[in-house]
Write a protein that holds these residues in place. Structure first.
Motif, PDB file in Angstrom:
ATOM      1  N   GLU A  75      -6.905   4.579  -2.004  1.00  0.00           N
ATOM      2  CA  GLU A  75      -7.413   4.404  -0.640  1.00  0.00           C
ATOM      3  C   GLU A  75      -6.346   4.758   0.390  1.00  0.00           C
ATOM      4  O   GLU A  75      -6.623   5.451   1.378  1.00  0.00           O
ATOM      5  CB  GLU A  75      -7.891   2.978  -0.432  1.00  0.00           C
ATOM      6  CG  GLU A  75      -8.467   2.734   0.958  1.00  0.00           C
ATOM      7  CD  GLU A  75      -8.924   1.305   1.179  1.00  0.00           C
ATOM      8  OE1 GLU A  75      -9.527   1.037   2.241  1.00  0.00           O
ATOM      9  OE2 GLU A  75      -8.679   0.461   0.303  1.00  0.00           O
ATOM     10  N   THR A  76      -5.133   4.292   0.163  1.00  0.00           N
ATOM     11  CA  THR A  76      -4.050   4.620   1.090  1.00  0.00           C
ATOM     12  C   THR A  76      -3.773   6.113   1.105  1.00  0.00           C
ATOM     13  O   THR A  76      -3.531   6.701   2.167  1.00  0.00           O
ATOM     14  CB  THR A  76      -2.771   3.860   0.686  1.00  0.00           C
ATOM     15  OG1 THR A  76      -3.028   2.447   0.758  1.00  0.00           O
ATOM     16  CG2 THR A  76      -1.611   4.207   1.606  1.00  0.00           C
TER      17      THR A  76
ATOM     18  N   ASN B 235      -1.862   3.460  -3.797  1.00  0.00           N
ATOM     19  CA  ASN B 235      -3.232   3.388  -4.289  1.00  0.00           C
ATOM     20  C   ASN B 235      -4.054   4.520  -3.677  1.00  0.00           C
ATOM     21  O   ASN B 235      -3.633   5.160  -2.705  1.00  0.00           O
ATOM     22  CB  ASN B 235      -3.861   2.018  -3.981  1.00  0.00           C
ATOM     23  CG  ASN B 235      -3.745   1.646  -2.508  1.00  0.00           C
ATOM     24  OD1 ASN B 235      -4.292   2.316  -1.641  1.00  0.00           O
ATOM     25  ND2 ASN B 235      -3.004   0.574  -2.223  1.00  0.00           N
TER      26      ASN B 235
ATOM     27  N   ARG C 187      -5.906   8.520   0.651  1.00  0.00           N
ATOM     28  CA  ARG C 187      -6.964   9.170   1.444  1.00  0.00           C
ATOM     29  C   ARG C 187      -6.734   8.945   2.944  1.00  0.00           C
ATOM     30  O   ARG C 187      -6.875   9.873   3.747  1.00  0.00           O
ATOM     31  CB  ARG C 187      -8.343   8.630   1.029  1.00  0.00           C
ATOM     32  CG  ARG C 187      -8.827   9.132  -0.327  1.00  0.00           C
ATOM     33  CD  ARG C 187     -10.283   8.799  -0.543  1.00  0.00           C
ATOM     34  NE  ARG C 187     -10.499   7.352  -0.613  1.00  0.00           N
ATOM     35  CZ  ARG C 187     -10.497   6.667  -1.749  1.00  0.00           C
ATOM     36  NH1 ARG C 187     -10.280   7.284  -2.903  1.00  0.00           N
ATOM     37  NH2 ARG C 187     -10.698   5.360  -1.760  1.00  0.00           N
TER      38      ARG C 187
ATOM     39  N   ASN D 209       0.793  -1.233   0.000  1.00  0.00           N
ATOM     40  CA  ASN D 209       0.000   0.000   0.000  1.00  0.00           C
ATOM     41  C   ASN D 209       0.823   1.280   0.000  1.00  0.00           C
ATOM     42  O   ASN D 209       0.398   2.292  -0.569  1.00  0.00           O
ATOM     43  CB  ASN D 209      -0.932   0.023   1.222  1.00  0.00           C
ATOM     44  CG  ASN D 209      -1.950  -1.090   1.180  1.00  0.00           C
ATOM     45  OD1 ASN D 209      -2.629  -1.280   0.182  1.00  0.00           O
ATOM     46  ND2 ASN D 209      -2.047  -1.847   2.261  1.00  0.00           N
TER      47      ASN D 209
END
Length: 206
Positions: A161-162, A159, A164, A93
């Motif tokens: 999500e990471t 990515n 954010r 991540n």
């Protein structure tokens, strides 16, 4: 694979110099490697790098499509053949890199290619963890930044999500950034806090 037909205005040029001129994103060392591996063919056969091209020659280039793009700020990472990174932690991540002083994190008016984010993107691209042609919008991004002349840990998200999550942790001060300062002499008293404001001055007044 892409094919190029040599016209009369291109005849007489060396093979490697012609390709370098037409594919500016392709690192020179990688171009020479592709020629040695016969991923560059002239009229269906491998050729030496100093072969002179003739009118009507057909070049077959077994090279990733992204190297045929025009250079733009977002794809300049492709021109980095050997990413230089001091990675202190990495998982699926995120990546933590120890940025050396003198290296900019993002492109500015003085440097477009040799930036921390370009080295990180080149590293992930060459590991085949990320390819911009398979993404709609996301590119690996830095969650924090430090100045050119400062060294320290910079967090890169692999990515969306990471990105954010880490940005939110920074915003809420769950993650904090600290600096170490080298002083001339010992501050007195040593246990007190020195508070001051930093003021950005014009270049001629530094």
């Amino acid at each position: 694979m892409q094919e190029l037909t040599i016209g009369k205005n291109d005849a007489g040029q060396r093979l490697d110099r012609f390709i370098a001129k037409n594919l500016p994103l392709l690192p020179p060392a990688l171009l020479q490697k592709y020629i040695r591996l016969k991923r560059v063919k002239v009229n269906g056969k491998g050729a030496k790098r100093d072969a002179r091209l003739q009118t009507g020659d057909i070049l077959q280039l077994y090279i990733n499509d992204e190297f045929f793009d025009k250079p733009k700020e977002e794809n300049l990472f492709l021109s980095i053949f050997q990413p230089r990174l001091n990675i202190v932690y990495e998982d699926e991540n995120l990546l933590l890199a120890d940025k050396r002083p003198g290296l900019v994190v993002h492109a500015d008016e003085t440097e477009k290619v040799n930036t921390l984010i370009n080295h990180i993107q080149a590293y992930l691209y060459q590991k085949r963890e990320w390819n911009p042609r398979r993404e709609n919008a996301f590119t690996p991004a830095l969650c924090n930044r430090i100045d050119r002349n400062t060294g320290g840990i910079v967090i890169a998200a692999k990515n969306a999500e990471t990105l954010r999550i880490i940005n939110e942790k920074i915003r809420t001060h769950e993650l904090e950034k600290s600096y170490l300062c080298v002083t001339v002499g010992r501050p007195q008293p040593p246990g007190e806090k020195l508070k001051a404001f930093c003021e950005k001055m014009s270049q001629g007044n530094w």
